[in-house]
Motif scaffolding. Structure first.
Motif, PDB file in Angstrom:
ATOM      1  N   ALA A   1       0.759  -1.194   0.067  1.00  0.00           N
ATOM      2  CA  ALA A   1      -0.161  -0.012   0.043  1.00  0.00           C
ATOM      3  C   ALA A   1       1.073   1.208   0.090  1.00  0.00           C
ATOM      4  O   ALA A   1       0.313   2.268  -0.306  1.00  0.00           O
ATOM      5  N   ARG A   2       2.089   1.067   0.358  1.00  0.00           N
ATOM      6  CA  ARG A   2       2.932   2.117   0.290  1.00  0.00           C
ATOM      7  C   ARG A   2       3.667   2.243  -0.888  1.00  0.00           C
ATOM      8  O   ARG A   2       4.972   2.996  -1.037  1.00  0.00           O
ATOM      9  N   ASP A   3       3.241   1.587  -1.991  1.00  0.00           N
ATOM     10  CA  ASP A   3       3.852   1.855  -3.347  1.00  0.00           C
ATOM     11  C   ASP A   3       5.016   0.929  -3.638  1.00  0.00           C
ATOM     12  O   ASP A   3       5.758   1.292  -4.575  1.00  0.00           O
ATOM     13  N   TYR A   4       5.297  -0.072  -2.662  1.00  0.00           N
ATOM     14  CA  TYR A   4       6.387  -1.207  -3.136  1.00  0.00           C
ATOM     15  C   TYR A   4       5.886  -2.122  -3.824  1.00  0.00           C
ATOM     16  O   TYR A   4       4.605  -2.796  -3.551  1.00  0.00           O
ATOM     17  N   GLN A   5       6.840  -2.934  -4.483  1.00  0.00           N
ATOM     18  CA  GLN A   5       6.236  -4.341  -5.132  1.00  0.00           C
ATOM     19  C   GLN A   5       7.064  -5.533  -4.546  1.00  0.00           C
ATOM     20  O   GLN A   5       8.206  -5.349  -4.426  1.00  0.00           O
ATOM     21  N   GLU A   6       6.329  -6.435  -4.246  1.00  0.00           N
ATOM     22  CA  GLU A   6       7.107  -7.569  -3.723  1.00  0.00           C
ATOM     23  C   GLU A   6       7.841  -8.409  -4.939  1.00  0.00           C
ATOM     24  O   GLU A   6       7.232  -8.608  -5.872  1.00  0.00           O
ATOM     25  N   VAL A   7       8.790  -9.024  -4.482  1.00  0.00           N
ATOM     26  CA  VAL A   7       9.681  -9.848  -5.134  1.00  0.00           C
ATOM     27  C   VAL A   7      10.019 -10.955  -4.406  1.00  0.00           C
ATOM     28  O   VAL A   7      10.222 -11.138  -3.129  1.00  0.00           O
ATOM     29  N   ILE A   8      10.236 -12.071  -5.090  1.00  0.00           N
ATOM     30  CA  ILE A   8      10.839 -13.268  -4.553  1.00  0.00           C
ATOM     31  C   ILE A   8      11.959 -13.872  -5.244  1.00  0.00           C
ATOM     32  O   ILE A   8      12.119 -14.040  -6.382  1.00  0.00           O
ATOM     33  N   ASN A   9      13.194 -13.704  -4.512  1.00  0.00           N
ATOM     34  CA  ASN A   9      14.476 -14.122  -5.311  1.00  0.00           C
ATOM     35  C   ASN A   9      14.871 -15.486  -4.735  1.00  0.00           C
ATOM     36  O   ASN A   9      14.475 -15.962  -3.661  1.00  0.00           O
ATOM     37  N   TYR A  10      15.922 -16.167  -5.527  1.00  0.00           N
ATOM     38  CA  TYR A  10      16.619 -17.437  -4.879  1.00  0.00           C
ATOM     39  C   TYR A  10      17.228 -16.976  -3.639  1.00  0.00           C
ATOM     40  O   TYR A  10      17.917 -15.791  -3.568  1.00  0.00           O
ATOM     41  N   SER A  11      17.397 -17.980  -3.006  1.00  0.00           N
ATOM     42  CA  SER A  11      18.077 -17.871  -1.628  1.00  0.00           C
ATOM     43  C   SER A  11      19.693 -17.994  -2.023  1.00  0.00           C
ATOM     44  O   SER A  11      20.783 -17.902  -1.117  1.00  0.00           O
ATOM     45  N   PHE A  12      20.054 -18.685  -3.100  1.00  0.00           N
ATOM     46  CA  PHE A  12      21.511 -18.723  -3.722  1.00  0.00           C
ATOM     47  C   PHE A  12      21.644 -17.758  -4.395  1.00  0.00           C
ATOM     48  O   PHE A  12      21.103 -17.230  -5.343  1.00  0.00           O
ATOM     49  N   VAL A  13      22.763 -17.155  -4.159  1.00  0.00           N
ATOM     50  CA  VAL A  13      23.464 -15.825  -4.879  1.00  0.00           C
ATOM     51  C   VAL A  13      24.871 -15.982  -5.088  1.00  0.00           C
ATOM     52  O   VAL A  13      25.566 -16.804  -4.520  1.00  0.00           O
TER      53      VAL A  13
ATOM     54  N   MET B   1       8.772  -6.574  13.140  1.00  0.00           N
ATOM     55  CA  MET B   1       7.880  -5.939  12.264  1.00  0.00           C
ATOM     56  C   MET B   1       6.403  -6.761  12.440  1.00  0.00           C
ATOM     57  O   MET B   1       5.393  -6.171  11.913  1.00  0.00           O
ATOM     58  N   THR B   2       6.169  -7.762  12.867  1.00  0.00           N
ATOM     59  CA  THR B   2       4.889  -8.526  12.884  1.00  0.00           C
ATOM     60  C   THR B   2       4.155  -8.163  14.373  1.00  0.00           C
ATOM     61  O   THR B   2       3.039  -8.413  14.659  1.00  0.00           O
ATOM     62  N   ARG B   3       4.696  -7.186  15.310  1.00  0.00           N
ATOM     63  CA  ARG B   3       4.149  -6.940  16.452  1.00  0.00           C
ATOM     64  C   ARG B   3       3.361  -5.633  16.082  1.00  0.00           C
ATOM     65  O   ARG B   3       3.675  -4.638  15.252  1.00  0.00           O
ATOM     66  N   ARG B   4       2.374  -5.581  16.986  1.00  0.00           N
ATOM     67  CA  ARG B   4       1.473  -4.512  16.821  1.00  0.00           C
ATOM     68  C   ARG B   4       0.610  -4.068  18.152  1.00  0.00           C
ATOM     69  O   ARG B   4       0.603  -4.839  18.904  1.00  0.00           O
TER      70      ARG B   4
ATOM     71  N   LEU C   1       9.369   2.873   6.842  1.00  0.00           N
ATOM     72  CA  LEU C   1       9.841   1.949   8.028  1.00  0.00           C
ATOM     73  C   LEU C   1       8.936   2.291   9.170  1.00  0.00           C
ATOM     74  O   LEU C   1       8.462   1.362   9.809  1.00  0.00           O
ATOM     75  N   GLU C   2       9.246   3.364   9.906  1.00  0.00           N
ATOM     76  CA  GLU C   2       8.398   3.807  11.008  1.00  0.00           C
ATOM     77  C   GLU C   2       6.969   3.679  11.057  1.00  0.00           C
ATOM     78  O   GLU C   2       6.357   3.235  11.811  1.00  0.00           O
ATOM     79  N   SER C   3       6.512   3.964   9.861  1.00  0.00           N
ATOM     80  CA  SER C   3       4.754   3.766   9.571  1.00  0.00           C
ATOM     81  C   SER C   3       4.430   2.420   9.488  1.00  0.00           C
ATOM     82  O   SER C   3       3.237   2.143   9.933  1.00  0.00           O
ATOM     83  N   LEU C   4       5.543   1.592   9.215  1.00  0.00           N
ATOM     84  CA  LEU C   4       5.113   0.087   9.139  1.00  0.00           C
ATOM     85  C   LEU C   4       5.301  -0.594  10.488  1.00  0.00           C
ATOM     86  O   LEU C   4       4.727  -1.489  10.776  1.00  0.00           O
ATOM     87  N   ALA C   5       6.507  -0.153  11.259  1.00  0.00           N
ATOM     88  CA  ALA C   5       6.663  -0.756  12.342  1.00  0.00           C
ATOM     89  C   ALA C   5       5.556  -0.375  13.543  1.00  0.00           C
ATOM     90  O   ALA C   5       5.478  -1.505  14.239  1.00  0.00           O
ATOM     91  N   GLY C   6       4.870   0.273  13.522  1.00  0.00           N
ATOM     92  CA  GLY C   6       3.633   0.531  14.508  1.00  0.00           C
ATOM     93  C   GLY C   6       4.297   0.366  15.770  1.00  0.00           C
ATOM     94  O   GLY C   6       4.824   1.296  16.515  1.00  0.00           O
ATOM     95  N   ALA C   7       4.021  -0.548  16.754  1.00  0.00           N
ATOM     96  CA  ALA C   7       4.220  -1.065  18.053  1.00  0.00           C
ATOM     97  C   ALA C   7       5.776  -1.397  18.253  1.00  0.00           C
ATOM     98  O   ALA C   7       6.113  -1.463  19.538  1.00  0.00           O
ATOM     99  N   ALA C   8       6.544  -1.618  17.413  1.00  0.00           N
ATOM    100  CA  ALA C   8       8.023  -2.024  17.421  1.00  0.00           C
ATOM    101  C   ALA C   8       8.813  -1.065  18.051  1.00  0.00           C
ATOM    102  O   ALA C   8       9.821  -1.595  18.905  1.00  0.00           O
TER     103      ALA C   8
END
Length: 800
Positions: free
Chosen positions: A501-513, A687-690, A623-630
């Protein structure tokens, strides 16, 4: 595995349509990834004969041709250098549509009428050859549709085979599966021994039985390497994705694609003495057929002669003994290489070959002689020559141990009650010899089935022949209570939605780099992979940033100017304190992380807002807006991959949990990025705390707002100032009146010392029972000023 349908049907031709064949193969475990025609769509292209060729009166490089299309003679202007009277070629008639949408119309070319077009192979989408017209055989029927004559509507299958299907890496192996599935008869290619007219053998010695279990070969003299590859063979090879090279090479490739048997043809006159099959030695070098020169060691197998290494065993031949158009005498070999001796060797040198792909999965060791006879017959048929006797050396072959299957166990695993007759029918159709031992089936796997080792392997064979599509659909019968989620915790999906919702797009990458990139971004030692799937995927990632950076670079290469990405995933680090468990691996710490990257302008270019680049504070605000109660804190610190003046360590509950900052200029330069992106990476569980909503009474009385301008040292961070104010509020008798505190301005400049700054802080005070008076408010403000003066040396700014 790519092959044309007609090639498959030459060995097994069930009464199925192309669509039915594709569906049945997929449901049997041979996933059909793609089905397409042998040529792109075109129409009204016929076989025509050039009757005469005359020079164009107004153009030096054009010719005027009289062409018989089978329905009359017409004049066509042609610029192909190989056009000649008497040749038969594809001719696009007026009204034809060629690949790419080109429509053929009557035209005047330099004043001469042209009613059609003579075509090259590239113009018909058959190959990249555009050197001249596509010459057709002299017996091609005039006026015949080229699509029908060349069988261009032949379907081409592309299979995505799993590693256990080694026996299906040849068209005949797939035909054997189709015969088992359909019940249609299977026609095997003839493999009768060829006539031996030479008494010559090439000495072969196997010094590494753990590398090679069987080596079969023969000498053939007097071959004509310039002989043309038969049209039927060249057509099958091209439709299987193989470029025609020369008759000897094409025959070897054909046998590999047909039987799944890689073979190699040596130029006999270039071999010094005999051949020796052994492990490589440190310091040895080999120039391969692809032009690459590699360093050898004792981990790779080779075929050598008395002077040098000639071939990389089971992978690729060497350039020194490669056949050419001048070759007249050859040595043909067909060997069994142990799969474990070939696996991963080609990837060590950053390439892969069809031969290595087959040998590392397993190629039948019992049929080397039969397949050698087959390729010998093709060579003698196409190139001529005289064959010597087969020389067959065996050091050891895989033992196929019997595997038992219990009917009750099969029914339990498959979920359907199958009769003994059903199981016996599946084994019979698969040509798996079996015997009964009481109620059990005892199967002796054929030599080409490397995948049948345990009972579950046999159960899988029964299930796929019986038909996965026949399995009934049943709802699971089990208690499935809804587990309550703690109110103070939000799901990862909720967090992802908030970031999106904050205009970011999710990506999924390999764990092998790539190890270099990972070390550049994290500076930590990564866990290397023993058998990486690619050279640039050789370690487990220690930071999620590596995948985000690679995705950014891919987008920039496609002219994207604004990129905002995030990813949730694990990182991996060696940690001896980690014990094995249901969700952990001993010695490996693998926390889940949330990372984001922002690049380019903060908002898309528009008339309402001035364009500016995304900076540290934009990402920090997200990041602060997403963190909430963190309750995140940002402490100035330096990270090897981040700009030293624009980076911070993220702290929560008194411990470091991540990093945020702009990419370091030196790293930006190494990655060849036009500008530096800003990034953060933080532990996911933070980040999953609220915050849990708590009731508080709404005051009916007006608030009191006061501003303080505090002067203090520039090195004191604003967060420390707010911490000290919070301590002062807690200690003051009237501290409960303060509802909110915030910094709204910072000033540096005239009126302050060089190393000082002024922070403007707003206090919001209110009581739920009464209206506040000036005396108690002033007392509270004075107490706060005194507190911060004692703790951090702050003072009120003059005039504040």
């Amino acid at each position: 595995m790519k092959f044309p349908e007609r090639w498959l049907r030459a060995y097994c031709n069930p009464d199925w349509t192309t669509e039915q064949l594709s569906d049945r193969l997929t449901m049997a475990g041979l996933e059909v990834e793609e089905v397409g025609a042998a040529a792109p769509p075109f129409d009204k292209v016929v076989v025509a004969q050039v009757l005469s060729v005359t020079r164009h009166p107004n153009a030096d490089k054009l010719n005027v041709c009289e062409v018989d299309t089978g329905a009359g003679v017409r004049s066509i202007v042609c610029g192909a250098p190989n056009v000649a009277a008497g040749m038969r070629v594809p001719c696009a008639l007026v009204g034809a549509t060629l690949p790419g949408g080109l429509e053929i119309k009557p035209v005047k070319m330099r004043g001469v009428d042209s009613n059609g077009m003579l075509c090259s192979a590239r113009e018909l989408g058959l190959s990249e050859d555009h050197s001249g017209l596509m010459a057709l055989p002299a017996d091609a029927p005039l006026g015949a549709d080229v699509r029908d004559y060349l069988q261009l509507d032949d379907a081409v299958f592309l299979l995505k085979l799993t590693p256990n299907l080694a026996h299906c890496f040849g068209v005949f192996g797939i035909a054997r599966e189709v015969a088992a599935l359909s019940g249609a008869p299977l026609t095997a290619p003839a493999m009768a021994p060829v006539a031996v007219s030479l008494d010559e053998r090439l000495p072969v010695r196997i010094d590494a039985p753990d590398l090679c279990g069987r080596f079969s070969g023969r000498v053939i003299r007097g071959v004509n390497a310039n002989a043309p590859t038969p049209d039927w063979m060249r057509q099958r090879l091209e439709r299987a994705g193989q470029r025609s090279i020369s008759a000897l090479v094409d025959i070897s490739n054909y046998v590999m694609l047909e039987l799944g048997r890689p073979t190699h043809v040596f130029d006999l006159d270039k071999i010094h003495g005999g051949l020796e099959v052994r492990w490589g030695r440190a310091g040895e070098r080999l120039e391969l057929l692809n032009g690459q020169t590699i360093e050898l060691d004792d981990q790779v197998g080779v075929i050598a002669d008395a002077q040098q290494v000639e071939s990389l065993a089971g992978i690729m031949g060497g350039n020194s003994t490669a056949v050419s158009l001048a070759t007249t005498n050859i040595y043909v070999e067909a060997a069994f290489w142990w799969p474990q001796a070939i696996a991963g060797r080609a990837r060590r040198y950053n390439f892969s070959t069809d031969a290595a792909q087959r040998f590392e999965r397993g190629v039948d060791g019992e049929t080397t002689v039969a397949h050698l006879e087959y390729i010998s017959a093709l060579i003698l048929q196409v190139c001529g020559g005289q064959a010597g006797p087969v020389d067959d050396t065996i050091t050891g072959l895989p033992e196929r141990k019997p595997v038992s299957l219990r009917t009750a166990r099969a029914a339990k695993v498959i979920g359907v009650t199958l009769s003994d007759a059903d199981i016996a029918d599946a084994f019979t159709r698969l040509q798996l010899p079996f015997a009964r031992a009481g109620t059990d089936f005892v199967v002796t796997p054929p030599s080409y089935r490397f995948d049948l080792q345990i009972e579950e392997d046999l159960i899988e064979e029964v299930a796929r022949i019986w038909g996965y599509e026949r399995l009934p659909l049943r709802a699971p019968v089990a208690a499935s209570p809804m587990r309550a989620r703690p109110e103070a915790q939000r799901s990862v999906l909720d967090l992802k939605r908030a970031i999106a919702a904050r205009d970011y797009q999710e990506v999924i990458n390999y764990s092998f780099v790539e190890s270099k990139l990972d070390h550049l971004l994290s500076g930590r030692r990564a866990i290397p992979l023993l058998n990486p799937i690619a050279a640039q995927m050789d370690v487990m990632r220690t930071t999620v940033w590596s995948g985000l950076i690679e995705t950014l670079r891919a987008n920039l290469n496609r002219k994207a100017s604004r990129v905002r990405l995030f990813e949730v995933g694990r990182v991996f680090a060696a940690d001896e304190t980690v014990a094995s468990g249901p969700l952990s691996v001993r010695g490996v710490r693998q926390p889940q992380m949330l990372a984001a990257l922002a690049y380019g302008p903060q908002v898309q270019e528009q008339w309402g807002t001035a364009t500016r680049a995304t900076d540290f504070f934009d990402l920090k605000g997200d990041l602060e807006s997403l963190a909430g109660a963190a309750g995140l804190r940002f402490e100035r610190d330096e990270h090897a991959a981040l700009h030293p003046g624009r980076s911070a360590r993220i702290v929560a509950e008194g411990r470091p949990v991540g990093w945020i900052g702009a990419l370091h200029p030196a790293v930006q330069l190494q990655l060849d990025l036009p500008q530096a992106p800003v990034l953060f990476e933080i532990e996911l569980d933070v980040m999953t705390r609220r915050a849990v909503p708590v009731f508080s009474e709404v005051s009916k009385f007006p608030p009191v707002i006061r501003d303080l301008a505090l002067v203090l040292d520039q090195q004191i961070p604003a967060a420390q100032v707010l911490d000290e104010i919070a301590s002062a509020v807690r200690e003051h008798p009237h501290g409960a009146l303060v509802k909110n505190v915030g910094i709204f301005d910072e000033y540096r400049g005239k009126g302050l010392e060089n190393k000082e700054k002024s922070l403007a802080i707003r206090f919001w005070m209110q009581d739920t029972r009464r209206t506040l008076n000036d005396a108690e408010v002033s007392e509270l403000m004075s107490g706060i000023v005194a507190w911060v003066g004692d703790r951090i040396g702050a003072r009120l700014r003059a005039g504040a």
